[in-house]
Write a protein that holds these residues in place. Structure first.
Motif, short mmCIF file in Angstrom:
data_model
loop_
_atom_site.label_atom_id
_atom_site.label_comp_id
_atom_site.label_asym_id
_atom_site.label_seq_id
_atom_site.Cartn_x
_atom_site.Cartn_y
_atom_site.Cartn_z
N ASN A 70 0.86 -1.18 0.00
CA ASN A 70 0.00 0.00 0.00
C ASN A 70 0.90 1.23 0.00
OD1 ASN A 70 -1.80 2.04 0.35
ND2 ASN A 70 -2.74 1.24 2.22
N HIS A 71 0.97 1.89 -1.17
CA HIS A 71 1.85 3.06 -1.27
C HIS A 71 1.11 4.37 -0.99
CE1 HIS A 71 -0.04 3.14 -5.10
NE2 HIS A 71 0.90 2.59 -5.83
N GLY A 72 -0.13 4.22 -0.56
CA GLY A 72 -0.87 5.43 -0.18
C GLY A 72 -1.53 6.11 -1.36
N LEU A 73 -1.31 5.56 -2.58
CA LEU A 73 -1.85 6.21 -3.77
C LEU A 73 -2.92 5.34 -4.42
CD1 LEU A 73 1.69 7.24 -5.06
CD2 LEU A 73 0.05 8.73 -3.89
N LEU A 74 -3.45 4.40 -3.62
CA LEU A 74 -4.49 3.51 -4.14
C LEU A 74 -5.86 4.16 -3.95
CD1 LEU A 74 -3.07 0.23 -2.58
CD2 LEU A 74 -3.02 0.87 -5.00
N ARG A 75 -6.85 3.65 -4.68
CA ARG A 75 -8.19 4.20 -4.54
C ARG A 75 -8.81 3.76 -3.22
NH1 ARG A 75 -9.85 2.58 -10.58
NH2 ARG A 75 -8.58 0.84 -9.89
N LYS A 76 -9.84 4.48 -2.81
CA LYS A 76 -10.50 4.16 -1.55
C LYS A 76 -11.00 2.70 -1.58
CE LYS A 76 -13.95 5.90 1.62
NZ LYS A 76 -14.87 7.00 1.94
N GLY A 77 -10.69 1.96 -0.54
CA GLY A 77 -11.20 0.60 -0.41
C GLY A 77 -10.38 -0.47 -1.11
N GLU A 78 -9.37 -0.07 -1.89
CA GLU A 78 -8.62 -1.08 -2.65
C GLU A 78 -7.79 -2.02 -1.77
OE1 GLU A 78 -7.95 0.23 -7.24
OE2 GLU A 78 -6.56 1.04 -5.79
N PRO A 79 -6.97 -1.51 -0.85
CA PRO A 79 -6.19 -2.45 -0.02
C PRO A 79 -7.12 -3.39 0.76
CG PRO A 79 -5.43 -0.20 0.31
CD PRO A 79 -6.69 -0.12 -0.49
N GLU A 80 -8.23 -2.84 1.25
CA GLU A 80 -9.18 -3.65 2.01
C GLU A 80 -9.75 -4.76 1.13
OE1 GLU A 80 -9.21 -0.36 1.81
OE2 GLU A 80 -8.98 0.41 3.85
N GLN A 81 -10.04 -4.43 -0.14
CA GLN A 81 -10.60 -5.45 -1.03
C GLN A 81 -9.59 -6.56 -1.34
OE1 GLN A 81 -11.71 -4.60 -5.15
NE2 GLN A 81 -13.44 -5.99 -4.98
N VAL A 82 -8.34 -6.17 -1.53
CA VAL A 82 -7.29 -7.17 -1.80
C VAL A 82 -7.21 -8.14 -0.62
CG1 VAL A 82 -4.79 -7.51 -2.05
CG2 VAL A 82 -5.95 -5.76 -3.40
N ILE A 83 -7.23 -7.61 0.61
CA ILE A 83 -7.13 -8.46 1.80
C ILE A 83 -8.37 -9.36 1.90
CG2 ILE A 83 -7.11 -8.44 4.33
CD1 ILE A 83 -5.38 -5.83 4.04
#
Ligand code: XMP
Length: 327
Positions: A70-83
């Motif tokens: 997570n480089h901080g430049l992802l769209r809202k909710g993206e890291p959560e969806q990957v997990i």
């Protein structure tokens, strides 16, 4: 062994049966190539790396180690969806790396677009290489290379370097299970593997992420304004049935302020620009003309819900003369 080139006579994978057959064939090929060894994969959550990961998980389970940076430049909710999708639903061996501060600290005060891209790319490799060095027994690197990447790099159009560019002490044998597929086939295979539609049919998203939609030096508050306004735009496009129809749509928050008025008080805030375009080859794009009521509604939601925004503008410029992204 992997098929390195797409066979001339290969049928386009456009049915569930063909996708199933491809999946079975790849599972056999991956197991034959990898055996009981471990594969490392940078999982961004984009279509290609997600389908690549899902195939590898089916073939070798926990011997695939996914790293999501997570480089901080992802769209809202993206890291959560990957997990949610990979760790919770598919049981992946997933390492989540919160590198937000690292990236944003390095980017602070940097306004040159090329320098921003370079910092994001180089920092990504550093973070990924650190993770790779900390792991034991990795012999393979999974990559979501697809057939157009090969064609474009052969034609000299674009250097293809997915998760490549790793330092010399980290040279792994590549595993590229979607290498001979066109994008529509990758989506077909992803759907057959059970990945969610909003992952498989998502619009293109640049590697440097929201960083190029926060023109000039990135600040955390302006970046949040881009992320929140993008989330509102995507939500409204879903509701309006435009999400799968318009090729690419996003918001940009430029680095200048103008006066406004809210609750009788003067404000001095940023504008938010909406961009919505259609294309087939991205060399030339046309503007999607949104219904006036939708623009009104977006202007009202974005100015009232996103801190720091007091105007909403619409970009009516095709490519050429403008590019799709602002940097
Ligand atoms: P431009 O701005 O060049 O964008 O008209 C054309 C398409 O490419 C995407 N794009 C990128 N994709 N890394 C990517 O993976 C990048 O650095 C990058 N820059 C632009 C852009 O979103 C559009 O779809």
């Amino acid at each position: 062994m992997q098929l390195l080139r797409r066979p001339e006579n290969m049928a386009r994978i456009n049915t569930s049966e063909l996708a199933k057959a491809y999946i079975d064939e790849q599972i056999r090929a991956i197991r034959e190539q990898v055996g009981d060894k471990k594969v490392l994969l940078a999982l961004s959550g984009g279509v290609d790396s997600s389908v690549c990961a899902a195939l590898l998980i089916k073939a070798i389970g926990k011997n695939l180690v996914c790293v999501h940076v997570n480089h901080g430049l992802l769209r809202k909710g993206e890291p959560e969806q990957v997990i949610k999708v990979f760790k919770e639903e598919l049981g992946a061996n997933l390492i989540y790396v919160d590198a937000v501060d690292r990236f944003l600290d390095k980017l602070a005060g940097v306004s040159d677009p090329e320098q921003k891209r370079h910092i994001i790319g180089a920092e990504f490799i550093d973070v990924f290489a650190e993770q790779a060095r900390a792991l034991d027994g990795i012999e393979f690197l999974g990559q979501g290379t697809i057939w157009p990447d090969i064609l474009e790099s052969e034609a000299g159009i674009k250097a293809h370097h997915n998760a490549g560019g790793l330092p010399d002490d980290l040279k792994f044998e590549l595993v590229e299970p979607v290498r001979i597929l066109f994008k529509d086939e990758v989506r077909m295979v992803g759907k057959e593997l059970g990945l969610p539609d909003n992952m498989v049919f998502r619009q293109p998203f640049p590697g440097p992420g929201l960083g190029v939609r926060c023109p000039g030096a990135i600040t955390r508050d302006r970046l949040e304004a881009v992320r929140e306004s993008d989330a509102i735009l995507r939500e409204e496009f879903e509701k309006a049935g435009l999400a799968g129809k318009v090729w690419q749509y996003f918001t940009v928050v430029p680095d200048f302020k103008s006066t406004g008025v809210t609750d009788g008080k003067r404000t001095f805030n940023w504008p938010c620009i909406i961009r919505a375009i259609n294309t087939t080859d991205v060399m030339e794009v046309t503007v999607e003309h949104l219904p006036a009521e939708l623009i009104d509604h977006l202007a009202s939601r974005i100015t009232s819900e996103v801190p720091g925004i007091n105007r909403v503008l619409f970009d009516y410029t095709p490519k050429p003369p403008a590019t799709v992204e602002y940097e």
